[in-house]
Scaffold this motif. Structure first.
Motif, PDB file in Angstrom:
ATOM      1  N   GLN A   1     -45.344 -36.386  32.641  1.00 41.82           N
ATOM      2  CA  GLN A   1     -45.432 -35.497  31.487  1.00 41.82           C
ATOM      3  C   GLN A   1     -46.889 -35.308  31.052  1.00 41.82           C
ATOM      4  O   GLN A   1     -47.346 -34.184  30.822  1.00 41.82           O
ATOM      5  CB  GLN A   1     -44.607 -36.072  30.341  1.00 41.82           C
ATOM      6  N   TYR A   2     -47.629 -36.416  30.968  1.00 44.78           N
ATOM      7  CA  TYR A   2     -49.039 -36.319  30.575  1.00 44.78           C
ATOM      8  C   TYR A   2     -49.853 -35.579  31.632  1.00 44.78           C
ATOM      9  O   TYR A   2     -50.766 -34.813  31.305  1.00 44.78           O
ATOM     10  CB  TYR A   2     -49.617 -37.715  30.343  1.00 44.78           C
ATOM     11  N   ALA A   3     -49.527 -35.813  32.915  1.00 43.98           N
ATOM     12  CA  ALA A   3     -50.257 -35.119  33.980  1.00 43.98           C
ATOM     13  C   ALA A   3     -50.039 -33.617  33.893  1.00 43.98           C
ATOM     14  O   ALA A   3     -50.970 -32.819  34.102  1.00 43.98           O
ATOM     15  CB  ALA A   3     -49.811 -35.653  35.346  1.00 43.98           C
ATOM     16  N   SER A   4     -48.823 -33.195  33.585  1.00 44.07           N
ATOM     17  CA  SER A   4     -48.538 -31.773  33.437  1.00 44.07           C
ATOM     18  C   SER A   4     -49.302 -31.177  32.270  1.00 44.07           C
ATOM     19  O   SER A   4     -49.859 -30.072  32.364  1.00 44.07           O
ATOM     20  CB  SER A   4     -47.030 -31.577  33.254  1.00 44.07           C
ATOM     21  N   ASN A   5     -49.394 -31.913  31.155  1.00 40.09           N
ATOM     22  CA  ASN A   5     -50.129 -31.425  29.993  1.00 40.09           C
ATOM     23  C   ASN A   5     -51.618 -31.288  30.300  1.00 40.09           C
ATOM     24  O   ASN A   5     -52.276 -30.311  29.901  1.00 40.09           O
ATOM     25  CB  ASN A   5     -49.926 -32.361  28.808  1.00 40.09           C
ATOM     26  N   ILE A   6     -52.158 -32.288  31.039  1.00 38.64           N
ATOM     27  CA  ILE A   6     -53.581 -32.236  31.376  1.00 38.64           C
ATOM     28  C   ILE A   6     -53.877 -31.060  32.297  1.00 38.64           C
ATOM     29  O   ILE A   6     -54.877 -30.354  32.140  1.00 38.64           O
ATOM     30  CB  ILE A   6     -54.009 -33.565  32.026  1.00 38.64           C
TER      31      ILE A   6
ATOM     32  N   ARG B   1     -46.780 -54.443  29.315  1.00 38.41           N
ATOM     33  CA  ARG B   1     -47.510 -54.428  28.044  1.00 38.41           C
ATOM     34  C   ARG B   1     -48.783 -53.591  28.170  1.00 38.41           C
ATOM     35  O   ARG B   1     -49.123 -52.827  27.249  1.00 38.41           O
ATOM     36  CB  ARG B   1     -47.858 -55.870  27.617  1.00 38.41           C
ATOM     37  N   THR B   2     -49.464 -53.717  29.318  1.00 38.89           N
ATOM     38  CA  THR B   2     -50.679 -52.913  29.533  1.00 38.89           C
ATOM     39  C   THR B   2     -50.348 -51.424  29.580  1.00 38.89           C
ATOM     40  O   THR B   2     -51.078 -50.591  29.025  1.00 38.89           O
ATOM     41  CB  THR B   2     -51.356 -53.339  30.845  1.00 38.89           C
ATOM     42  N   LEU B   3     -49.246 -51.069  30.229  1.00 42.96           N
ATOM     43  CA  LEU B   3     -48.837 -49.667  30.302  1.00 42.96           C
ATOM     44  C   LEU B   3     -48.485 -49.124  28.919  1.00 42.96           C
ATOM     45  O   LEU B   3     -48.848 -47.992  28.568  1.00 42.96           O
ATOM     46  CB  LEU B   3     -47.657 -49.520  31.248  1.00 42.96           C
ATOM     47  N   SER B   4     -47.780 -49.923  28.140  1.00 42.27           N
ATOM     48  CA  SER B   4     -47.399 -49.479  26.796  1.00 42.27           C
ATOM     49  C   SER B   4     -48.635 -49.211  25.939  1.00 42.27           C
ATOM     50  O   SER B   4     -48.758 -48.162  25.301  1.00 42.27           O
ATOM     51  CB  SER B   4     -46.501 -50.527  26.145  1.00 42.27           C
ATOM     52  N   ASN B   5     -49.586 -50.153  25.979  1.00 44.43           N
ATOM     53  CA  ASN B   5     -50.806 -49.959  25.190  1.00 44.43           C
ATOM     54  C   ASN B   5     -51.630 -48.799  25.728  1.00 44.43           C
ATOM     55  O   ASN B   5     -52.255 -48.047  24.968  1.00 44.43           O
ATOM     56  CB  ASN B   5     -51.638 -51.246  25.210  1.00 44.43           C
ATOM     57  N   GLY B   6     -51.632 -48.639  27.080  1.00 46.91           N
ATOM     58  CA  GLY B   6     -52.408 -47.564  27.678  1.00 46.91           C
ATOM     59  C   GLY B   6     -51.896 -46.194  27.297  1.00 46.91           C
ATOM     60  O   GLY B   6     -52.688 -45.283  27.003  1.00 46.91           O
ATOM     61  N   PHE B   7     -50.592 -46.004  27.294  1.00 41.08           N
ATOM     62  CA  PHE B   7     -50.045 -44.697  26.925  1.00 41.08           C
ATOM     63  C   PHE B   7     -50.228 -44.428  25.429  1.00 41.08           C
ATOM     64  O   PHE B   7     -50.403 -43.271  25.018  1.00 41.08           O
ATOM     65  CB  PHE B   7     -48.568 -44.620  27.308  1.00 41.08           C
ATOM     66  N   GLN B   8     -50.180 -45.473  24.606  1.00 42.51           N
ATOM     67  CA  GLN B   8     -50.465 -45.273  23.178  1.00 42.51           C
ATOM     68  C   GLN B   8     -51.922 -44.830  22.977  1.00 42.51           C
ATOM     69  O   GLN B   8     -52.210 -43.972  22.148  1.00 42.51           O
ATOM     70  CB  GLN B   8     -50.197 -46.572  22.418  1.00 42.51           C
ATOM     71  N   LYS B   9     -52.817 -45.417  23.751  1.00 38.57           N
ATOM     72  CA  LYS B   9     -54.218 -45.025  23.673  1.00 38.57           C
ATOM     73  C   LYS B   9     -54.415 -43.613  24.197  1.00 38.57           C
ATOM     74  O   LYS B   9     -55.255 -42.853  23.698  1.00 38.57           O
ATOM     75  CB  LYS B   9     -55.060 -46.023  24.470  1.00 38.57           C
TER      76      LYS B   9
ATOM     77  N   ARG C   1     -61.319 -37.605  30.017  1.00 40.11           N
ATOM     78  CA  ARG C   1     -61.007 -38.994  29.671  1.00 40.11           C
ATOM     79  C   ARG C   1     -59.520 -39.271  29.828  1.00 40.11           C
ATOM     80  O   ARG C   1     -59.118 -40.357  30.267  1.00 40.11           O
ATOM     81  CB  ARG C   1     -61.454 -39.278  28.240  1.00 40.11           C
ATOM     82  N   GLN C   2     -58.693 -38.302  29.462  1.00 41.33           N
ATOM     83  CA  GLN C   2     -57.256 -38.476  29.653  1.00 41.33           C
ATOM     84  C   GLN C   2     -56.915 -38.655  31.136  1.00 41.33           C
ATOM     85  O   GLN C   2     -56.091 -39.497  31.492  1.00 41.33           O
ATOM     86  CB  GLN C   2     -56.514 -37.263  29.088  1.00 41.33           C
ATOM     87  N   SER C   3     -57.572 -37.873  31.986  1.00 40.55           N
ATOM     88  CA  SER C   3     -57.314 -37.971  33.426  1.00 40.55           C
ATOM     89  C   SER C   3     -57.712 -39.332  33.957  1.00 40.55           C
ATOM     90  O   SER C   3     -56.973 -39.957  34.740  1.00 40.55           O
ATOM     91  CB  SER C   3     -58.080 -36.868  34.163  1.00 40.55           C
ATOM     92  N   ARG C   4     -58.873 -39.831  33.522  1.00 42.43           N
ATOM     93  CA  ARG C   4     -59.311 -41.153  33.983  1.00 42.43           C
ATOM     94  C   ARG C   4     -58.376 -42.254  33.500  1.00 42.43           C
ATOM     95  O   ARG C   4     -58.031 -43.178  34.242  1.00 42.43           O
ATOM     96  CB  ARG C   4     -60.743 -41.414  33.510  1.00 42.43           C
ATOM     97  N   GLN C   5     -57.955 -42.152  32.234  1.00 38.80           N
ATOM     98  CA  GLN C   5     -57.027 -43.140  31.691  1.00 38.80           C
ATOM     99  C   GLN C   5     -55.702 -43.106  32.448  1.00 38.80           C
ATOM    100  O   GLN C   5     -55.099 -44.149  32.747  1.00 38.80           O
ATOM    101  CB  GLN C   5     -56.799 -42.863  30.193  1.00 38.80           C
TER     102      GLN C   5
ATOM    103  N   GLU D   1     -55.953 -44.905  35.768  1.00 36.20           N
ATOM    104  CA  GLU D   1     -55.876 -46.359  35.617  1.00 36.20           C
ATOM    105  C   GLU D   1     -54.426 -46.809  35.421  1.00 36.20           C
ATOM    106  O   GLU D   1     -53.981 -47.803  36.020  1.00 36.20           O
ATOM    107  CB  GLU D   1     -56.727 -46.804  34.427  1.00 36.20           C
ATOM    108  N   LEU D   2     -53.687 -46.064  34.615  1.00 34.02           N
ATOM    109  CA  LEU D   2     -52.287 -46.424  34.379  1.00 34.02           C
ATOM    110  C   LEU D   2     -51.465 -46.245  35.657  1.00 34.02           C
ATOM    111  O   LEU D   2     -50.547 -47.029  35.939  1.00 34.02           O
ATOM    112  CB  LEU D   2     -51.716 -45.564  33.254  1.00 34.02           C
ATOM    113  N   THR D   3     -51.797 -45.225  36.452  1.00 33.17           N
ATOM    114  CA  THR D   3     -51.093 -45.024  37.729  1.00 33.17           C
ATOM    115  C   THR D   3     -51.321 -46.205  38.663  1.00 33.17           C
ATOM    116  O   THR D   3     -50.407 -46.652  39.360  1.00 33.17           O
ATOM    117  CB  THR D   3     -51.570 -43.719  38.393  1.00 33.17           C
ATOM    118  N   GLY D   4     -52.537 -46.735  38.679  1.00 30.89           N
ATOM    119  CA  GLY D   4     -52.811 -47.917  39.488  1.00 30.89           C
ATOM    120  C   GLY D   4     -51.999 -49.116  39.037  1.00 30.89           C
ATOM    121  O   GLY D   4     -51.484 -49.892  39.858  1.00 30.89           O
ATOM    122  N   LYS D   5     -51.862 -49.267  37.728  1.00 28.27           N
ATOM    123  CA  LYS D   5     -51.044 -50.371  37.211  1.00 28.27           C
ATOM    124  C   LYS D   5     -49.580 -50.200  37.629  1.00 28.27           C
ATOM    125  O   LYS D   5     -48.895 -51.177  37.941  1.00 28.27           O
ATOM    126  CB  LYS D   5     -51.146 -50.412  35.685  1.00 28.27           C
ATOM    127  N   MET D   6     -49.096 -48.953  37.626  1.00 25.37           N
ATOM    128  CA  MET D   6     -47.712 -48.708  38.018  1.00 25.37           C
ATOM    129  C   MET D   6     -47.495 -49.024  39.499  1.00 25.37           C
ATOM    130  O   MET D   6     -46.450 -49.538  39.895  1.00 25.37           O
ATOM    131  CB  MET D   6     -47.330 -47.253  37.700  1.00 25.37           C
TER     132      MET D   6
END
Length: 261
Positions: A101-106, A23-31, A40-44, A47-52
């Motif tokens: 995918q997000y890492a590649s975009n960043i 649930r945290t990952l889902s909300n995090g990627f939506q944010k 800010r995207q990199s920092r977010q 955090e999501l990578t740590g959760k994974m």
């Protein structure tokens, strides 16, 4: 989760933690989709990578608990638990792919940022230089050389000031080191003086104890003499006590056994 609770409370607890992370990952990627700044995207994303990573660890723990309970469960229960584990692995892999995918975009945004837009400034400079006369080019070159000399002088001044500060710091450290050395020497002297004084106090104590013993013996002797004197004065004819010079009773004249006359 209720079915897992009937099988193992440990499995149910692990699955609950994994569900919370999903649930945290889902909300995090939506944010993350709403964030425009690359930093800010990199920092977010970190955090999501740590959760994974935490989710991966919990899935491994779920698998270990599942293997420990495998011999106690029937085949249908084991099949259901394995399917549950595979489902969690699949969901985690989907978030991992999304993260890539997000890492590649960043990274692509960062490359564009460092490259910078091509606004034609270089071309303008080339055109400007080509339109200058020889004298203007010489003057411009001299101006740039003067600016370079000034920058070098400022750098020399900064280096000189840095050397002065370093020298003052070294002298201060040297003075502090010498002061510390003197303090250590003084402490050693104080320690030696304390040891010497302690030894002297012990010797004085032993001498005082010896003097007290001697005084006690003299006191006892004086008391004995006084007692003898008193006894002699009270009973001068007591033959059990030796005569003391000056206190002995007068010697009676001996009578002669025969008279020469």
């Amino acid at each position: 989760m209720s079915s897992l609770s009937a099988i193992s409370e440990e499995l149910a607890e692990i699955e609950g933690q994994i569900s919370d992370i999903f649930r945290t990952l889902s909300n995090g990627f939506q944010k993350l989709e709403k964030i425009k700044d690359a930093g800010r995207q990199s920092r977010q994303l970190e955090e999501l990578t740590g959760k994974m990573r935490e989710c991966k660890r919990l899935i491994k723990e779920f698998d270990r608990e599942l293997k420990d309970l495998e011999y106690r469960n029937d085949p249908e229960t084991n099949k259901m638990l394995n399917e549950r584990k595979q489902s969690m692995v699949k969901e985690l892999n989907s978030y991992v792919a999304l993260k890539k995918q997000y890492a590649s975009n960043i990274d692509s945004k960062r490359v564009d940022l460092f490259d910078g837009p091509n606004d034609g400034v270089g071309e303008d400079n080339v055109l400007l230089a080509s339109s200058m006369t020889n004298q203007q080019l010489v003057d411009h070159g001299n101006q740039m050389m003067d600016e370079t000399d000034e920058a070098i002088e400022r750098s020399k001044k900064v280096v000189h000031e840095t050397i002065n500060v370093g020298t003052e710091t070294a002298e201060s450290l040297k003075a502090q080191t010498e002061q510390m050395s003197r303090i250590v020497n003084e402490l050693d002297s104080i320690h030696f003086s304390i040891k010497k004084a302690s030894k002297l106090v012990k010797e004085i104590g032993r001498q005082v104890a010896t003097d007290r013993c001697i005084m006690a013996m003299l006191f006892l002797i004086v008391l004995g003499v006084i007692a003898i004197i008193i006894v002699k004065l009270v009973n001068p004819h007591n033959k059990d006590i030796r005569d003391i010079p000056g206190l002995a009773p007068p010697v009676q004249s001996r009578k002669l056994l025969w008279n020469p006359n």
